[in-house]
Design a protein around this motif. Structure first.
Motif, PDB file in Angstrom:
ATOM      1  N   LYS A   1       0.828  -1.212   0.000  1.00 13.89           N
ATOM      2  CA  LYS A   1       0.000   0.000   0.000  1.00 13.89           C
ATOM      3  C   LYS A   1       0.861   1.261   0.000  1.00 13.89           C
ATOM      4  O   LYS A   1       0.514   2.276  -0.612  1.00 13.89           O
ATOM      5  N   GLU A   2       2.017   1.194   0.677  1.00 13.89           N
ATOM      6  CA  GLU A   2       2.895   2.372   0.795  1.00 13.89           C
ATOM      7  C   GLU A   2       3.415   2.847  -0.556  1.00 13.89           C
ATOM      8  O   GLU A   2       3.631   4.033  -0.776  1.00 13.89           O
ATOM      9  N   VAL A   3       3.651   1.905  -1.466  1.00 13.53           N
ATOM     10  CA  VAL A   3       4.296   2.255  -2.739  1.00 13.53           C
ATOM     11  C   VAL A   3       3.314   2.362  -3.908  1.00 13.53           C
ATOM     12  O   VAL A   3       3.728   2.578  -5.039  1.00 13.53           O
ATOM     13  N   VAL A   4       2.019   2.213  -3.631  1.00 13.94           N
ATOM     14  CA  VAL A   4       1.019   2.252  -4.710  1.00 13.94           C
ATOM     15  C   VAL A   4       1.134   3.499  -5.588  1.00 13.94           C
ATOM     16  O   VAL A   4       1.131   3.395  -6.824  1.00 13.94           O
ATOM     17  N   PRO A   5       1.266   4.730  -5.015  1.00 15.06           N
ATOM     18  CA  PRO A   5       1.351   5.905  -5.886  1.00 15.06           C
ATOM     19  C   PRO A   5       2.547   5.848  -6.858  1.00 15.06           C
ATOM     20  O   PRO A   5       2.460   6.323  -7.986  1.00 15.06           O
ATOM     21  N   GLY A   6       3.662   5.240  -6.412  1.00 16.96           N
ATOM     22  CA  GLY A   6       4.828   5.109  -7.290  1.00 16.96           C
ATOM     23  C   GLY A   6       4.643   4.039  -8.344  1.00 16.96           C
ATOM     24  O   GLY A   6       4.927   4.253  -9.531  1.00 16.96           O
ATOM     25  N   LEU A   7       4.133   2.878  -7.925  1.00 14.75           N
ATOM     26  CA  LEU A   7       3.921   1.774  -8.867  1.00 14.75           C
ATOM     27  C   LEU A   7       2.912   2.164  -9.942  1.00 14.75           C
ATOM     28  O   LEU A   7       3.013   1.724 -11.090  1.00 14.75           O
ATOM     29  N   ALA A   8       1.940   3.004  -9.576  1.00 14.59           N
ATOM     30  CA  ALA A   8       0.898   3.409 -10.522  1.00 14.59           C
ATOM     31  C   ALA A   8       1.453   4.199 -11.705  1.00 14.59           C
ATOM     32  O   ALA A   8       0.817   4.284 -12.758  1.00 14.59           O
TER      33      ALA A   8
END
Length: 462
Positions: free
Chosen positions: A384-391
């Motif tokens: 969940k922490e890295v979702v904005p980056g992975l997106a």
């Protein structure tokens, strides 16, 4: 028999124990991470006898560059797929970080002439995430005037702010324009120039490389100096302020290790430290490995080599290494880039860092791109922490995720002769880590490292 005769013996060696290597040293250094290798190189140049050990059979410790086989093995991911490329084409960094072109790490490389062992290439683009879009950090005044990051009048205020920053010299009061940056906060400085909060955020996170908002209410001088280094580095290379070694960051610790070896240092890979030995005063006096021992005036190492009471946890970092078959979308098809997602843009306290590399830096096979997303953990769910980056990455072929606990030393090392580095931070650049390295050097030697060297070019001819 010849080997047995060459084994040295010392009064301090207990019965049944043998000397480790030459037995007596000025310093024993544990772990071949970048910080430890820089220290061993600098100490050996000063004439100290150094023994440098690592439990791994490769250089780099946590900041090693791994080939495809070792990467899949480390993450228990089975065998690499045949279609991804040859093993020798990959040098994947476990802790990917870019180097500020005119920052302190570059100065250290030049100061020690380690640049002669390495080749660098600039990173093609520096971006910031704002309002759901990836926007280029302006590299020239012309780009700044065209940038969608700011409105027309804000661009003029931004330009005036940068002119002040460019002219500012701590030692020349006439450049201060009546502003005492040892007292005035960064927030007050921004407001003096009429800049809006969105611009504060963009400058602080994408240019000054601040990790959160705490600097806003602190004296502005330190942040202004960081902005000056960014602008100076940017003007040096034109596309972004960052450079990166061809074949990956693993070349950095290897370069400093070579410097140490040239000056008489002893290296032992694949050799763990079973015990750090202390005298009655609680001072470190040496190490034991199996039935071998070595003595030294002090020991240096990363937190993983020391007893738990010597270090304290400072948090956790999640890092995702992703293989892509395309450049990161919306970055102009660039072969290498950094994207900073300011925490407040995605409802977080800490920034998220995205960096990408490709075959142009000889770290992947042709047509394969590496993107790494990293941030400091704020909750319990790493994904969940890295979702904005992975997106931002588009289709991901393969993903490896690590969560590591970070540590710092409890003491400064002077009382127990145990000088411990801090874990690498979550950012995609080395600026905070170099501050820790300079602090470590001063704690060990009692003096500041001379950084008065022009960092204009890492291609200098020696």
């Amino acid at each position: 028999m010849a080997e047995e005769q060459e084994k040295k013996t010392f009064d301090w060696l207990p019965e049944g124990m043998e000397a480790l290597a030459d037995g007596e040293y000025d310093a024993i250094i544990m772990g071949t991470g970048l910080k430890e290798c820089v220290i061993s190189g600098l100490l050996s140049v000063q004439g100290m006898r150094v023994l440098h050990m690592d439990r791994n059979d490769y250089y780099g410790a946590d900041c090693a560059s791994l080939n495809l086989t070792n990467l899949y093995k480390k993450f228990n991911a089975g065998n690499p797929p045949d279609n991804i490329g040859s093993n020798r084409d990959f040098n994947v960094d476990l802790i990917p970080k870019f180097i500020m072109a005119c920052g302190n790490l570059t100065k250290m490389l030049l100061h020690t002439k380690v640049t002669r062992y390495l080749e660098f290439k600039s990173i093609e683009g520096s971006f910031v995430y704002k309002g759901g879009k990836i926007l280029k950090v302006p590299a020239t005044p012309e780009e700044a005037l065209k940038s969608p990051l700011m409105g027309l009048f804000e661009k003029r205020r931004f330009r005036n702010f940068l002119l002040f920053i460019d002219a500012y010299d701590e030692t020349k009061p006439e450049t201060h324009k009546g502003r005492d940056l040892t007292v005035m906060t960064m927030k007050q400085l921004y407001e003096e120039f009429g800049l809006v909060p969105d611009t504060h955020q963009f400058i602080s996170h994408a240019m000054c490389l601040q990790l959160d908002e705490t600097h806003m209410n602190q004296p502005a001088l330190a942040t202004v100096k960081e902005l000056q280094i960014y602008c100076y580095s940017l003007s040096r290379y034109g596309t972004s302020p960052y450079i990166y070694p061809v074949y990956g960051l693993g070349g950095l610790p290897e370069g400093f290790s070579r410097l140490c070896a040239i000056h008489g240092g002893t290296f032992m890979l694949n050799r763990d430290v079973d015990e750090i030995q202390y005298n009655d005063k609680g001072e470190a006096i040496g190490v034991r490995s199996g039935n071998e021992m070595a003595r030294a005036k002090f020991v240096v190492g990363d937190p993983s080599y020391f007893p738990k009471e010597k270090v304290r946890a400072t948090g956790q970092i999640v890092r995702c290494i992703c293989f892509l078959n395309h450049p990161i979308p919306n970055c102009g098809d660039q072969e290498s880039a950094q994207i900073i997602i300011p925490g407040p843009q995605v409802g977080r306290k800490n920034d998220i860092f995205v960096c990408s590399l490709s075959n142009s830096h000889q770290v992947t096979a042709q047509g394969v791109y590496i993107a790494i997303v990293s941030t400091k953990m704020e909750g319990e769910n790493p994904d969940k922490e890295v979702v904005p980056g992975l997106a931002l990455l588009g289709h991901i072929m393969q993903r490896f995720t690590t969560v590591v606990t970070t540590y710092e030393p409890v003491g400064d090392g002077n009382s127990d002769k145990s000088y411990i580095s801090s874990s690498f931070d979550a950012s995609s650049h080395f600026e905070g880590d170099v501050d820790d390295l300079l602090s470590l050097y001063k704690r060990i030697t009692g003096k500041d490292l001379d950084m008065n060297i022009n960092a204009d070019s890492v291609e200098a001819d020696y």
